[in-house]
Scaffold this active site. Structure first.
Site, PDB file in Angstrom:
ATOM      1  CE  LYS A  29      -4.249   1.971   0.752  1.00 54.71           C
ATOM      2  NZ  LYS A  29      -5.023   2.352  -0.728  1.00 54.71           N
ATOM      3  CB  SER A  30       0.989   4.688  -1.697  1.00 52.21           C
ATOM      4  OG  SER A  30       0.931   4.280  -3.172  1.00 52.21           O
ATOM      5  CB  ILE A  44      -8.770   3.931  -0.113  1.00 54.63           C
ATOM      6  CG1 ILE A  44      -9.924   2.425  -0.317  1.00 54.63           C
ATOM      7  CG2 ILE A  44      -8.554   2.959   1.340  1.00 54.63           C
ATOM      8  CD1 ILE A  44     -11.130   2.359  -0.046  1.00 54.63           C
ATOM      9  CB  CYS A  81      -1.032  11.794  -4.855  1.00 54.44           C
ATOM     10  SG  CYS A  81      -0.602  10.704  -3.504  1.00 54.44           S
ATOM     11  CE  LYS A 100       0.239   1.930 -10.073  1.00 55.56           C
ATOM     12  NZ  LYS A 100      -0.872   0.968  -8.837  1.00 55.56           N
ATOM     13  CB  ILE A 155      -2.614   2.508 -15.538  1.00 54.34           C
ATOM     14  CG1 ILE A 155      -4.230   1.479 -15.672  1.00 54.34           C
ATOM     15  CG2 ILE A 155      -2.205   2.553 -17.063  1.00 54.34           C
ATOM     16  CD1 ILE A 155      -5.300   1.945 -16.759  1.00 54.34           C
ATOM     17  N   GLY A 182      -6.684  -4.687 -14.755  1.00 53.61           N
ATOM     18  CA  GLY A 182      -7.829  -5.814 -14.751  1.00 53.61           C
ATOM     19  C   GLY A 182      -6.676  -6.734 -14.997  1.00 53.61           C
ATOM     20  N   GLY A 200      -4.474  -6.318  -9.121  1.00 57.57           N
ATOM     21  CA  GLY A 200      -4.936  -5.654  -7.971  1.00 57.57           C
ATOM     22  C   GLY A 200      -6.021  -6.486  -6.976  1.00 57.57           C
ATOM     23  CB  THR A 201      -9.493  -4.674  -8.736  1.00 62.23           C
ATOM     24  OG1 THR A 201      -9.145  -3.919  -9.018  1.00 62.23           O
ATOM     25  CG2 THR A 201     -11.062  -5.352  -8.453  1.00 62.23           C
TER      26      THR A 201
END
Ligand SMILES: Cc1cc2nc3c(=O)[nH]c(=O)nc-3n(C[C@H](O)[C@H](O)[C@H](O)COP(=O)(O)OP(=O)(O)OC[C@H]3O[C@@H](n4cnc5c(N)ncnc54)[C@H](O)[C@@H]3O)c2cc1C
Ligand SMILES: Cc1cc2nc3c(=O)[nH]c(=O)nc-3n(C[C@H](O)[C@H](O)[C@H](O)COP(=O)(O)O)c2cc1C
Ligand code: FES
EC number: 1.3.-.-
Lengths: 297, 326
Positions: free
Chosen positions: B46-47, B72, B131, B168, B194, B248, B269-270
């Site tokens: 996590k960043s 989030i 960010c 990133k 991405i 994805g 990720g997801t």
């Protein structure tokens, strides 16, 4: 720190049945069944392997049985696409299930008097809790409610398992006309309650907590926040909870909950970041207080 | 047929090409309940920011068809707790660890990066450029080549010279090829792309935005074609810069698409939310996919989609073997 490790499994559906307006699905999931404690839930992948629904759906575990190595039952009402897909499942279909998830209901050490309050499907996780409490010699009294009689889950079972069972429906079709929280004070008094357990929507849990506090008894409540993973990865399911150290943190309800002590949940601030929460905008670490910089567990 | 899955990303070599993408694997503890996280190509954390952060209000999640929107707001413990509690644990589990850093301004990125620089065991630092710039609101660093390059340069300056820096990128804002060039010039040795794409849903019952933060970041299969195009274009422009393709990826076939477009590794990720062991499954499926095409080394498939039509002779699938006639 979680002590019970969850598992992920492809669980064959054993039965799907209707219970009034609810659906009850029983799956064969030995790893989940053997670890389960009341208050925990499963997270189910819906729509099949190529589903366009990416978030798992969370359901409280209603019952576990030793048959077939271990079965797990959950009860749900159809809300949207995911639950609608689940309601179409048939015996022998495979469901991808993770569980048991979350922190279970803490149990009293001594045989005390317990009032169990459930609104709608919130009654479902109260039954395994009631059985455990009864085995420990606790007195159990139920207060169940919903919009109408058809949506009061487990009325018969509550009458059987509980010392008493009190019902409240908004339309008056079963028991008192009103909400479970309208019936609660009397039950607390009659049962000489030592603890109240509650499951239902947040406004109900807030009132349950307030009533319990008025009688000076602790409330243990299980919340339902929107979830995607159910296992602590995504951080969608947070709500503001005050720790024993007095610091408010945005805790993940899937791993730090779903059960919290009622008075520790900042009900009025759910949906916000309280200004005094750890890490809120403008928040500054107190230099002498390194322990308070922990978020979550 | 045995397949060499080693992912060679310039200064970073990984045993396999499947990474847990930033923000979707926490700091490893949750996933470790389901499998040995040392088996990930790498885990991107996590960043991390300088201070603890409570993130955005709920609701933070809205599902859309084949996608999800999240807001989030980078909830996290801050770099101190990360270094004391999370990093040692990750390393003790043998996880290849890439630490993602975030900041509200260039100075914060540099501050966090400097703290990490002293910590042993990190494989690379990834700079989350999505960010919002404290000065410009709305605009992210990733949206402007100059802003992105400034952040990357400050991170590169703050870390040990031997610690690789990954920039990133995101597809919204300026042309991603321009942002990529700027980041590489500023010292990024690798690129990841991405990040999520801004989007919005409106709840037709409450008649209000579905997320508390109004907008959120779209992720999941819905964004994959956009991600593949980004990787394809950046690889064409900067063929020597290793790329981690993210967006994805749910199956081995999705991963092969990214590799063919020019990625040397993929981030998942997801998909992890639905299937905690997705990364391991995807590894296995990549291996099978390569074997089926009689490709023995992962590196041989990277960027293949860029070859002109008709030059596909190198690749044969078993089912469609070339047959010669007299
Ligand atoms: C810990 C926990 C236990 C639960 N136990 C039960 C139970 O025993 N029985 C039962 O009927 N329901 C239960 N729920 C609510 C249940 O998860 C939702 O009704 C279900 O996710 C709706 O999915 P859908 O696709 O049908 O609805 P949609 O509205 O189409 O869902 C869209 C998205 O919103 C989320 N969502 C929608 N409503 C809720 C909600 N009330 N709570 C959480 N997420 C929601 C979904 O997960 C999905 O990501 C529980 C929720 C939680 C968090
Ligand atoms: C809930 C969530 C949290 C994320 N957190 C971060 C983060 O902290 N840092 C970051 O660089 N990317 C973050 N991302 C972006 C992912 O790493 C990834 O780039 C993006 O989701 C696209 O990949 P996917 O479709 O496989 O999820 C997050 C994504 C999601 C869904
Ligand atoms: S549901 Fe993902 S962290 Fe709680």
């Amino acid at each position: 720190m979680r002590t019970i490790k969850p598992v992920q499994m492809r669980s064959p559906v054993l039965t799907v049945r209707r219970v009034d307006t609810y659906h009850a699905i029983t799956v064969v999931a030995p790893g989940v069944a053997e670890r389960f404690r009341a208050g925990q839930f499963v997270a189910v992948a819906v729509g099949g392997d190529t589903s366009s629904m990416l978030a798992r759906r969370a359901f409280f575990i209603h019952d576990v049985k030793p048959d077939y190595g271990g079965t797990v039952e959950f009860v749900f009402e159809v809300r949207g696409r995911g639950t609608s897909w689940l309601s179409e499942c048939r015996s022998r279909d495979l469901l991808d299930v993770t569980g048991p998830l979350g922190r279970p209901f803490p149990l009293p050490r001594d045989p005390v008097n317990c009032v169990l309050v459930g609104d709608g499907h919130g009654a479902s996780p109260l039954f395994p809790l009631a059985h455990t409490l009864r085995r420990r010699g606790c007195r159990v009294d139920f207060v169940l409610g919903a919009a109408g009689a058809q949506r009061v889950f487990g009325a018969l079972a509550a009458r059987r398992v509980g010392e008493t069972a009190t019902f409240a429906t908004r339309d008056g079709s079963l028991g008192l006309r009103g909400r479970v929280t309208d019936a609660l004070p009397q039950v607390i008094e009659d049962a000489r309650a030592d603890v109240v357990y509650g499951v239902g929507p947040l406004p109900v849990l807030r009132t349950v907590t307030a009533i319990a506090a008025k009688y000076g008894v602790p409330a243990q409540v299980a919340v339902e926040e929107r979830m995607a993973c159910g296992i602590g990865l995504c951080m969608t399911c947070v709500l503001p909870v005050v720790g024993d150290d007095g610091v408010t943190r945005m805790l993940r309800s899937c791993v730090d909950g779903p059960v919290f002590r009622g008075e520790q949940v900042r009900f009025d601030d759910v949906g916000t970041i309280p200004f005094d929460a750890l890490g809120a905008p403008g928040w500054k670490a107190r230099p002498d207080d390194s322990a308070s910089t922990e978020i979550g567990q | 047929m045995s397949v060499d899955l080693t992912a060679r990303l310039g200064p970073v070599e990984l045993a396999n090409p499947v990474l847990a993408a930033a923000g979707c694997a926490g700091a490893g503890r949750e996933l470790a309940q389901f499998f040995d996280i040392a088996r990930l190509g790498a885990l991107v954390t996590k960043s991390i920011m300088a201070q603890p952060r409570s993130g955005r209000p709920t609701p933070r999640l809205a599902e859309s068809a084949s996608g999800m929107l999240n807001s989030i707001g980078l909830q996290g413990p801050g770099v101190d707790v990360f270094l004391q509690r999370d990093l040692p644990w990750l390393l003790s589990r043998g996880a290849r660890t890439i630490v993602s850093v975030a900041g509200a301004h260039t100075g914060e990125y540099a501050e966090v990066a400097a703290r990490l620089s002293d910590a042993p065991g990190i494989s690379a630092v990834e700079v989350n450029l999505s960010c919002a710039q404290a000065t410009e609101r709305e605009r992210t660093f990733a949206a402007e080549p100059e802003a992105a390059a400034e952040v990357v340069a400050s991170v590169v300056a703050a870390v040990r010279p031997d610690l690789p820096v990954i920039a990133k990128l995101a597809p919204d804002g300026a042309d991603i090829v321009e942002v990529a060039r700027a980041c590489v010039s500023a010292g990024a040795g690798l690129l990841a792309m991405i990040n999520t794409i801004p989007g919005m849903v409106i709840d037709t019952t409450t008649l209000r935005p579905g997320l508390a933060g109004s907008t959120g970041g779209l992720s999941g299969p819905a964004i994959r074609p956009i991600a593949v195009r980004c990787v394809y274009r950046v690889h064409a422009a900067l063929p020597d810069v290793p790329i981690i393709g993210i967006g994805g990826v749910q199956t081995g076939q999705d991963a092969l698409e990214m590799l063919l477009a020019g990625a040397s590794a993929v981030g998942v990720g997801t998909a992890t939310f639905r299937d905690p062991t997705a990364a391991l499954r995807i590894q296995r499926e990549i291996e099978e996919g390569l074997a089926e095409r009689e490709i023995s080394r992962l590196g041989d498939i990277v960027g293949l989609a860029h070859r002109p039509e008709g030059a596909a002779g190198l690749i044969r699938t078993r089912s469609r073997r070339a047959v010669a006639f007299d």
